[in-house]
Write an enzyme that holds these catalytic residues in place. Sequence first.
Site, PDB file in Angstrom:
ATOM      1  N   GLU A 250       0.916   3.872   1.882  1.00  0.00           N
ATOM      2  CA  GLU A 250       1.439   4.276   3.195  1.00  0.00           C
ATOM      3  C   GLU A 250       2.638   3.430   3.596  1.00  0.00           C
ATOM      4  O   GLU A 250       3.612   3.937   4.161  1.00  0.00           O
ATOM      5  CB  GLU A 250       0.368   4.131   4.284  1.00  0.00           C
TER       6      GLU A 250
ATOM      7  N   HIS B 189       0.844  -1.204   0.000  1.00  0.00           N
ATOM      8  CA  HIS B 189       0.000   0.000   0.000  1.00  0.00           C
ATOM      9  C   HIS B 189       0.881   1.256   0.000  1.00  0.00           C
ATOM     10  O   HIS B 189       2.034   1.211   0.438  1.00  0.00           O
ATOM     11  CB  HIS B 189      -0.899   0.008   1.246  1.00  0.00           C
TER      12      HIS B 189
ATOM     13  N   CYS C 144      -6.159   1.790   5.800  1.00  0.00           N
ATOM     14  CA  CYS C 144      -6.808   0.540   6.215  1.00  0.00           C
ATOM     15  C   CYS C 144      -6.232   0.129   7.576  1.00  0.00           C
ATOM     16  O   CYS C 144      -5.340   0.792   8.110  1.00  0.00           O
ATOM     17  CB  CYS C 144      -6.570  -0.555   5.169  1.00  0.00           C
TER      18      CYS C 144
ATOM     19  N   CYS D  40      -2.386  -0.426   7.513  1.00  0.00           N
ATOM     20  CA  CYS D  40      -1.577   0.798   7.437  1.00  0.00           C
ATOM     21  C   CYS D  40      -1.696   1.629   8.714  1.00  0.00           C
ATOM     22  O   CYS D  40      -0.704   2.212   9.172  1.00  0.00           O
ATOM     23  CB  CYS D  40      -1.985   1.612   6.212  1.00  0.00           C
TER      24      CYS D  40
END
Lengths: 158, 158
Positions: A66, A64, A94, A97
Amino acid sequence: MRYINFEEEEAVIPDEFFMNEALKEAHEALKLDEVPIGAVIVHKGRIIGRGHNLTERLSDVTAHAEMQAFTAAANYTGGKYLKDCTLYVTIEPCVMCAGAAFWTQISRIVYGASDPQRGFSRISERIVHPRTEVIFGIKATECGQLVKDFFLRKRNKS
Amino acid sequence: MRYINFEEEEAVIPDEFFMNEALKEAHEALKLDEVPIGAVIVHKGRIIGRGHNLTERLSDVTAHAEMQAFTAAANYTGGKYLKDCTLYVTIEPCVMCAGAAFWTQISRIVYGASDPQRGFSRISERIVHPRTEVIFGIKATECGQLVKDFFLRKRNKS
């Protein structure tokens, strides 16, 4: 005349500026046909980590925006904690993260659009470190629309 | 005589066997003076990903044993989902790692010792995917003691 001490002035750089940088990262993801989410990490007015979603390209759910940004920032600082840093990310993090953000002890999280399906806050706000300030809604429409349009195009193609 | 179809026999490999492999990974972390946590990912009786905690070595809070194992397994399979796979990990996954497990859609999570401080279940069991089976307590004493002893030595040194 007035001397400007950049170290003191930096606080006035508005969150919109850095969210725009995160949006640039989201557009990088879009170019690769990835879900367009982008992130930057800022320390004292300076971007020290950038990332965009690469889950398809890397076949790796942990890739992801992040997570890439956290790793990049840690590489930059040489330390694993991101105190006095802000994460700017176009979509609400999410659980994974936000859980990673907890470990970094990051001072602020600024996100654009909320994610009622997969955002951490649907589970518990306790996922974020109690000392981390969370701000949301910065350029929310633009951030959210980018992802909505992406999925709309995907659905229309299939 | 009896022909043995390994594809059918594999189900009988006990969880203890693979937890032992996760413990070997934990010992690899220990050698590097990392918090000794290890993980393996198993598909049809075969280990397809291994990992041990490397947060200090990499100065990266995302470098937990499970995250390394997820990435390794994804590299092995070439796909990002880990359906029909089991994650074995010596200590209860944190929020970040359980959040990552959610994205992988992994079928089973088997962990050794519970982590009342940082384990995902202290926040919410909903962090794990509803279709993921969670089993815990396998070799729990050995898994937990390894980490307890590590921190005890650290405290005595300082």
